[in-house]
Design a protein around this motif. Structure first.
Motif, short mmCIF file in Angstrom:
data_model
loop_
_atom_site.label_atom_id
_atom_site.label_comp_id
_atom_site.label_asym_id
_atom_site.label_seq_id
_atom_site.Cartn_x
_atom_site.Cartn_y
_atom_site.Cartn_z
N THR A 30 0.85 -1.18 0.00
CA THR A 30 0.00 0.00 0.00
C THR A 30 0.89 1.23 0.00
N THR A 32 0.65 5.49 0.74
CA THR A 32 -0.15 6.58 1.26
C THR A 32 0.43 7.88 0.72
N LEU A 34 -0.35 11.61 1.05
CA LEU A 34 -1.11 12.65 1.73
C LEU A 34 -0.50 14.01 1.46
N ALA A 50 -2.16 9.33 8.25
CA ALA A 50 -1.69 8.12 7.57
C ALA A 50 -2.00 6.88 8.41
N PHE A 53 -5.66 6.02 8.08
CA PHE A 53 -5.93 5.30 6.83
C PHE A 53 -5.42 3.87 6.89
N ARG A 57 -7.72 0.67 6.27
CA ARG A 57 -7.40 -0.41 5.33
C ARG A 57 -7.40 -1.76 6.02
N VAL A 76 -11.23 2.69 -0.38
CA VAL A 76 -10.42 3.34 0.65
C VAL A 76 -9.37 4.23 -0.02
N VAL A 77 -8.77 3.74 -1.09
CA VAL A 77 -7.79 4.55 -1.84
C VAL A 77 -8.47 5.79 -2.41
N GLU A 80 -8.97 8.22 0.41
CA GLU A 80 -7.70 8.84 0.77
C GLU A 80 -7.31 9.93 -0.23
N THR A 81 -7.46 9.63 -1.50
CA THR A 81 -7.15 10.61 -2.54
C THR A 81 -8.07 11.82 -2.44
N ALA A 84 -7.10 13.97 0.80
CA ALA A 84 -5.79 14.63 0.72
C ALA A 84 -5.53 15.24 -0.65
#
Length: 141
Positions: A30, A32, A34, A50, A53, A57, A76-77, A80-81, A84
């Motif tokens: 994975t 991250t 941010l 982070a 997240f 995950r 989830v990705v 996150e995108t 951030a």
């Protein structure tokens, strides 16, 4: 008990590697990013986000049925995108991801919402301006 079944893996890379790289079996990686959050949060807060997240995950990976796990992790990705994003959080995507979990994996919707309404996310929304704060409250409160 010897768990080595004789599998052997090797790789040769003859070019610069600037991203993740792995060789083997059953590898899950994975990343991250941010970067957008770093403009409005301290380094410690970015690390905390982070970790949030990473926890999400983990919860999704362990709580989603195998048939839905990959799609749930991709959501989830997306979340996150969206949170951030470089200039401001993407509330439409955040709302979409919340709705997806509510519809497809309702037992995990609470952990998704708890991240969306976390004070660090609120700080990112606040940094984007009053109209963003009003829209956030309309969508998530």
């Amino acid at each position: 008990m010897d768990t080595n079944r004789g599998d052997s893996y090797s790789a040769t890379v003859n070019a610069p590697v600037t991203g993740q790289f792995a060789v083997g079996r059953d590898i899950a990686q994975t990343s991250t990013d941010l970067g957008g959050a770093a403009e409005h949060l301290s380094p410690a807060q970015v690390s905390e986000l982070a970790e949030l997240f990473a926890g999400l995950r983990s919860d999704v990976a362990s709580g989603a049925p195998p048939a839905q796990r990959a799609e749930a992790l991709s959501k989830v990705v997306e979340l996150e995108t969206a949170i951030a994003a470089e200039d401001k959080p993407d509330l439409v995507t955040m709302d979409y991801v919340r709705g997806w979990f509510s519809k497809h994996l309702p037992h995990l919707a609470g952990v998704v919402v708890s991240l969306i309404v976390h004070p660090l996310v609120g700080q990112l929304v606040t940094a984007a301006g009053e109209s963003m704060v009003a829209e956030f409250h309309h969508r998530f409160h």
